[in-house]
Motif scaffolding. Structure first.
Motif, mmCIF file in Angstrom:
data_model
loop_
_atom_site.group_PDB
_atom_site.id
_atom_site.type_symbol
_atom_site.label_atom_id
_atom_site.label_comp_id
_atom_site.label_asym_id
_atom_site.label_seq_id
_atom_site.Cartn_x
_atom_site.Cartn_y
_atom_site.Cartn_z
ATOM 1 N N MET A 1 0.845 -1.199 0.000
ATOM 2 C CA MET A 1 0.000 0.000 0.000
ATOM 3 C C MET A 1 0.880 1.248 0.000
ATOM 4 S SD MET A 1 -3.245 0.854 2.428
ATOM 5 C CE MET A 1 -2.360 0.480 3.919
ATOM 6 N N GLU A 2 0.449 2.217 -0.764
ATOM 7 C CA GLU A 2 1.209 3.467 -0.839
ATOM 8 C C GLU A 2 1.309 4.162 0.522
ATOM 9 O OE1 GLU A 2 0.710 6.468 -3.917
ATOM 10 O OE2 GLU A 2 -0.841 5.182 -4.773
ATOM 11 N N LEU A 3 2.470 4.761 0.768
ATOM 12 C CA LEU A 3 2.648 5.589 1.956
ATOM 13 C C LEU A 3 2.771 7.045 1.525
ATOM 14 C CD1 LEU A 3 5.280 3.513 4.009
ATOM 15 C CD2 LEU A 3 2.778 3.413 4.115
ATOM 16 N N VAL A 4 2.035 7.929 2.205
ATOM 17 C CA VAL A 4 2.101 9.359 1.893
ATOM 18 C C VAL A 4 2.193 10.151 3.185
ATOM 19 C CG1 VAL A 4 0.747 9.068 -0.218
ATOM 20 C CG2 VAL A 4 -0.412 9.694 1.901
ATOM 21 N N THR A 5 2.827 11.302 3.103
ATOM 22 C CA THR A 5 2.794 12.262 4.205
ATOM 23 C C THR A 5 2.642 13.652 3.620
ATOM 24 O OG1 THR A 5 3.939 13.235 6.104
ATOM 25 C CG2 THR A 5 5.335 12.310 4.361
ATOM 26 N N GLY A 262 -5.901 18.589 -8.246
ATOM 27 C CA GLY A 262 -6.935 17.594 -8.032
ATOM 28 C C GLY A 262 -6.710 16.783 -6.760
ATOM 29 N N LEU A 263 -7.463 15.724 -6.643
ATOM 30 C CA LEU A 263 -7.355 14.812 -5.509
ATOM 31 C C LEU A 263 -7.376 13.391 -6.043
ATOM 32 C CD1 LEU A 263 -10.040 16.396 -3.112
ATOM 33 C CD2 LEU A 263 -7.547 16.617 -2.890
ATOM 34 N N ARG A 264 -6.685 12.503 -5.333
ATOM 35 C CA ARG A 264 -6.763 11.081 -5.643
ATOM 36 C C ARG A 264 -6.929 10.315 -4.340
ATOM 37 N NH1 ARG A 264 -1.991 7.991 -5.191
ATOM 38 N NH2 ARG A 264 -0.171 9.177 -4.468
ATOM 39 N N GLY A 265 -7.391 9.090 -4.426
ATOM 40 C CA GLY A 265 -7.631 8.294 -3.230
ATOM 41 C C GLY A 265 -6.745 7.062 -3.198
ATOM 42 N N ILE A 266 -6.321 6.700 -2.013
ATOM 43 C CA ILE A 266 -5.585 5.457 -1.788
ATOM 44 C C ILE A 266 -6.470 4.574 -0.921
ATOM 45 C CG2 ILE A 266 -3.553 4.399 -0.733
ATOM 46 C CD1 ILE A 266 -2.094 7.056 -1.155
ATOM 47 N N THR A 267 -6.811 3.410 -1.428
ATOM 48 C CA THR A 267 -7.649 2.483 -0.684
ATOM 49 C C THR A 267 -6.889 1.950 0.529
ATOM 50 O OG1 THR A 267 -8.861 1.839 -2.668
ATOM 51 C CG2 THR A 267 -8.966 0.334 -0.777
ATOM 52 N N ILE A 268 -7.523 1.998 1.690
ATOM 53 C CA ILE A 268 -6.922 1.456 2.903
ATOM 54 C C ILE A 268 -7.248 -0.028 2.956
ATOM 55 C CG2 ILE A 268 -6.767 1.604 5.407
ATOM 56 C CD1 ILE A 268 -7.897 4.453 5.197
#
Length: 269
Positions: A1-5, A262-268
């Motif tokens: 899963m992608e990690l973002v901060t 824009g915005l994007r989503g990362i599924t948890i």
């Protein structure tokens, strides 16, 4: 899963450490896919006389150039140019020019000051004893609602219940304050962050609290994740724990701003 901060700092402020390149390289080593570098936007000398809590205005263009250079150097990580902008309300003494924040892809809206008092400054904790937690909590959330409802160009509302940082809690149930904050956020159309740094302060829980986070989720407020790292070594601290907290509150995705606005989503998972 992608990690973002979406909330990080560098040595451009006196209370931070490391260069932009060191922060980015630490993020790459931690397999972070998107990082927003969000240095504290300059405050006036009247509010921050020693440039300890904010970046000196004289270094603003250097900071922007550093972030842009890092983007040119690294094509394996999305680097967002950002800043953390303090809300001062009626005490605001800066004059912002039209379009001043247009170049920033992330502008964190933050409340660190209540009537010019930096309530989260360890050097000024005595004021808590003088005024009392009940009054401070009520005033903080009044100011926070003013902030989120303002016409400032905030992208993300940072650490929504920072007032609990030192572990001072009100004698009353804060849920009505939480609901005011959620209502104001919904009306503003803004998003919030889950800030993982709270787990390492006296409050011992992320910002916002599980109860407040669940209220944001029920109201449909989008949420991202920020580590609030002030040292490259902490850039990835508790990101996955933050994702789990979001899931437990009812969220099923992390929302991430993009360079094109824009915005994007990362599924948890």
């Amino acid at each position: 899963m992608e990690l973002v901060t979406l909330h990080t700092h560098t040595g451009y402020t006196a209370h931070g450490r490391g260069s932009v390149d060191e922060l980015v390289d630490a993020a790459r080593a931690a397999s972070i896919t998107t990082i927003a570098i969000t240095e504290h936007y300059p405050l006036s000398k009247a509010i921050d006389p020693t440039s300890y809590v904010s970046m000196p205005h004289s270094r603003l263009e250097e900071y922007v150039a550093d972030v842009e250079a890092a983007r040119e150097r690294c094509d394996d990580i999305e680097i967002l140019l950002g800043c953390e902008l303090d809300w001062l309300g009626s005490d605001e003494d800066r004059v912002f020019s039209p379009g001043e924040f247009d170049r920033f892809e992330v502008v964190l809206g933050s409340v660190h000051f209540v009537d010019t008092w930096p309530f989260d400054d360890p050097a000024q904790r005595s004021h808590w004893d003088e005024v009392g937690a009940d009054a401070i909590w009520k005033r903080y959330f009044e100011v926070w609602c003013e902030c989120v409802s303002s016409d400032m160009p905030f992208t993300v509302m940072a650490h929504p219940d920072l007032v609990k940082k030192f572990g001072f809690r009100p004698s009353f149930d804060p849920m009505p304050l939480y609901r005011d904050a959620v209502e104001a956020t919904v009306e503003s159309g803004r998003m919030i962050e889950l800030n993982t740094s709270g787990w390492h302060y006296a409050c011992a829980e992320a910002f916002p609290s599980p109860a407040l986070l669940a209220e944001f989720c029920r109201a449909g407020v989008a949420c991202t994740v920020g580590t609030d790292a002030h040292d490259p070594q902490l850039v990835a601290r508790d990101i996955e724990k933050g994702y789990r907290a979001l899931y437990e509150a009812g969220y099923r995705e992390v929302t991430v701003p993009t360079r094109d606005g824009g915005l994007r989503g990362i599924t948890i998972e």
